[in-house]
Design a protein around this motif. Structure first.
Motif, mmCIF file in Angstrom:
data_model
loop_
_atom_site.group_PDB
_atom_site.id
_atom_site.type_symbol
_atom_site.label_atom_id
_atom_site.label_comp_id
_atom_site.label_asym_id
_atom_site.label_seq_id
_atom_site.Cartn_x
_atom_site.Cartn_y
_atom_site.Cartn_z
ATOM 1 N N ARG A 14 -4.178 -2.719 -19.300
ATOM 2 C CA ARG A 14 -3.908 -4.040 -18.705
ATOM 3 C C ARG A 14 -5.025 -5.017 -19.054
ATOM 4 O O ARG A 14 -4.785 -6.172 -19.406
ATOM 5 N N VAL A 67 -7.647 -5.927 -11.798
ATOM 6 C CA VAL A 67 -7.236 -7.308 -11.535
ATOM 7 C C VAL A 67 -8.453 -8.194 -11.273
ATOM 8 O O VAL A 67 -8.461 -9.375 -11.612
ATOM 9 N N ALA A 68 -9.504 -7.611 -10.700
ATOM 10 C CA ALA A 68 -10.749 -8.366 -10.505
ATOM 11 C C ALA A 68 -11.343 -8.765 -11.859
ATOM 12 O O ALA A 68 -11.848 -9.880 -12.020
ATOM 13 N N LYS A 90 0.855 -20.008 -8.784
ATOM 14 C CA LYS A 90 -0.172 -18.968 -8.656
ATOM 15 C C LYS A 90 0.238 -17.919 -7.621
ATOM 16 O O LYS A 90 0.040 -16.716 -7.818
ATOM 17 N N ALA A 91 0.802 -18.382 -6.517
ATOM 18 C CA ALA A 91 1.236 -17.441 -5.476
ATOM 19 C C ALA A 91 2.401 -16.587 -5.976
ATOM 20 O O ALA A 91 2.460 -15.373 -5.715
ATOM 21 N N HIS A 92 3.322 -17.219 -6.703
ATOM 22 C CA HIS A 92 4.483 -16.478 -7.208
ATOM 23 C C HIS A 92 4.034 -15.420 -8.228
ATOM 24 O O HIS A 92 4.497 -14.269 -8.189
ATOM 25 N N GLU A 94 1.130 -14.035 -8.394
ATOM 26 C CA GLU A 94 0.421 -12.978 -7.652
ATOM 27 C C GLU A 94 1.412 -12.040 -6.961
ATOM 28 O O GLU A 94 1.247 -10.810 -6.978
ATOM 29 N N ALA A 95 2.450 -12.617 -6.366
ATOM 30 C CA ALA A 95 3.452 -11.772 -5.704
ATOM 31 C C ALA A 95 4.121 -10.840 -6.722
ATOM 32 O O ALA A 95 4.247 -9.631 -6.489
ATOM 33 N N GLN A 97 3.063 -9.870 -9.712
ATOM 34 C CA GLN A 97 2.114 -8.887 -10.238
ATOM 35 C C GLN A 97 1.948 -7.750 -9.215
ATOM 36 O O GLN A 97 1.916 -6.573 -9.577
ATOM 37 N N ARG A 98 1.912 -8.085 -7.954
ATOM 38 C CA ARG A 98 1.745 -7.047 -6.940
ATOM 39 C C ARG A 98 3.035 -6.246 -6.731
ATOM 40 O O ARG A 98 2.978 -5.036 -6.477
ATOM 41 N N HIS A 99 4.175 -6.878 -6.859
ATOM 42 C CA HIS A 99 5.420 -6.089 -6.854
ATOM 43 C C HIS A 99 5.373 -5.034 -7.960
ATOM 44 O O HIS A 99 5.782 -3.888 -7.746
ATOM 45 N N GLU A 101 2.826 -3.638 -9.287
ATOM 46 C CA GLU A 101 1.881 -2.568 -8.927
ATOM 47 C C GLU A 101 2.442 -1.645 -7.860
ATOM 48 O O GLU A 101 2.424 -0.428 -8.012
ATOM 49 N N PHE A 102 2.901 -2.239 -6.764
ATOM 50 C CA PHE A 102 3.281 -1.407 -5.619
ATOM 51 C C PHE A 102 4.595 -0.680 -5.856
ATOM 52 O O PHE A 102 4.766 0.455 -5.425
ATOM 53 N N ASP A 103 5.536 -1.333 -6.533
ATOM 54 C CA ASP A 103 6.847 -0.704 -6.747
ATOM 55 C C ASP A 103 6.890 0.106 -8.042
ATOM 56 O O ASP A 103 7.669 1.038 -8.156
ATOM 57 N N LEU A 106 2.266 2.287 -8.885
ATOM 58 C CA LEU A 106 1.934 3.367 -7.943
ATOM 59 C C LEU A 106 2.952 4.506 -8.055
ATOM 60 O O LEU A 106 2.587 5.684 -7.964
#
Lengths: 211, 211
Positions: A14, A67-68, A90-92, A94-95, A97-99, A101-103, A106
């Protein structure tokens, strides 16, 4: 800067891909995760959590999280923007990108780590000591990946990229997850997910995908 | 704006606390997760992943993810900065916030979800359908939490807050995790972790902690 990296692992990819999109390069040291080089005293002295990637800045600052590291690169090399533009975008991004990762990521990690014979006592990554793998978690991970593929296919019927009309970090996370899931976790994109396949071919053709 | 919220769940608390630190308030609707209200057609029409918190902006934009909501609030209400200041500090805060999530919150979630009788067939959150709980994952989660507490205690011997000298989103994530771990997951801070207890008392005394 120096990047502690592993060509075999999805999270370092990544960062390599993010750097390539930004046109940034730096010193690179490969660390053999399967052989446990990330758990040696030498590496833990650099990065105590024992995880890759780790970026060391010229002033010695250690950034030990994917991500940091991308955040630092976005701040210091804003173009092209990969973490979004205005506040809502930016919020979208981030959301999304995290979807991914988490879905996705992981689930792929669960599917791989809990089935790979070499990680029977390394059920969690990094310097956490002996943690038994949980076979039921490998099965759950594969089922989650299939749900994730189906959801991605619905989303990508309506947008070119994961977070809308522009390529972003969410595409990088998703591409690295798909390729890791298909390879190490033996759970490739199902044939019926034509939209995922269209997107995968497109993002895989970017020069950064080979970084 | 309208926040779909649950007073019992740790992730919505992160957003309420972030909003309180920023001095932002909005319409609030409580959603009963244990009763399955987050899985009704009515809620899924707003937030298809079936997770809380979800913030709906005045123009109808839906932000369905905790940190994405915080990103939006940071961009629109920059003071006080809770996601870092300069590039290195932003990256450090992001790394620490993610350490809190991956090492703490995910472990607390595993410890709770896989032991709570009401979630025997809800091993994963949101609209994923029937997923069996994995009892071994509850045990692994508790062991991870104890490792996380020990690591936090070492870190907080050297800094006032989770990401250094300033209160940040990393403290919010950590506080919401500790309180959820101590309550729902029945895994409180061990007595020997004096630095965690000092920090916990300090951040718990902020007005935002009661939001």
């Amino acid at each position: 800067m120096k990047l502690y990296d592993s060509k075999l692992a999805p999270n370092p990819r990544r960062v390599r891909m993010f750097m390539a999109e930004k046109g940034v390069s730096c010193e690179n040291e490969q660390v053999d995760i399967v052989g446990g080089e990330n758990l040696t005293d030498e590496f833990l002295a650099v990065s105590p959590r024992g995880l890759l990637p780790t970026l060391v800045l010229d002033d010695g600052t250690v950034l030990d999280e994917s991500v940091a590291i991308c955040r630092y690169l976005e701040e210091t090399h804003p173009e092209p923007a990969l973490l979004g533009t205005d506040p809502v975008n930016k919020a979208h991004v981030e959301a999304r990108q995290r979807h991914m990762e988490f879905d996705g990521m992981l689930a792929a990690m669960d599917a791989f780590r809990n089935a790979f014979p070499g990680f029977r006592e390394r059920g969690l990554g990094g310097s956490v000591g002996k943690v038994d793998a949980i076979p039921a978690l490998a099965d759950r991970g594969k089922a989650s990946l299939l749900r994730w593929y189906a959801a991605l296919d619905r989303d990508l019927a309506e947008s070119q990229y994961i977070a809308g009309d522009s390529f972003s970090i969410a595409d990088i996370t998703a591409l690295c997850t798909v390729d890791f899931a298909a390879g190490a976790a033996r759970c490739p994109v199902p044939d019926e997910c034509a939209n995922v396949k269209r997107w995968h071919a497109e993002v895989s053709s970017r020069p950064s995908a080979g970084a």
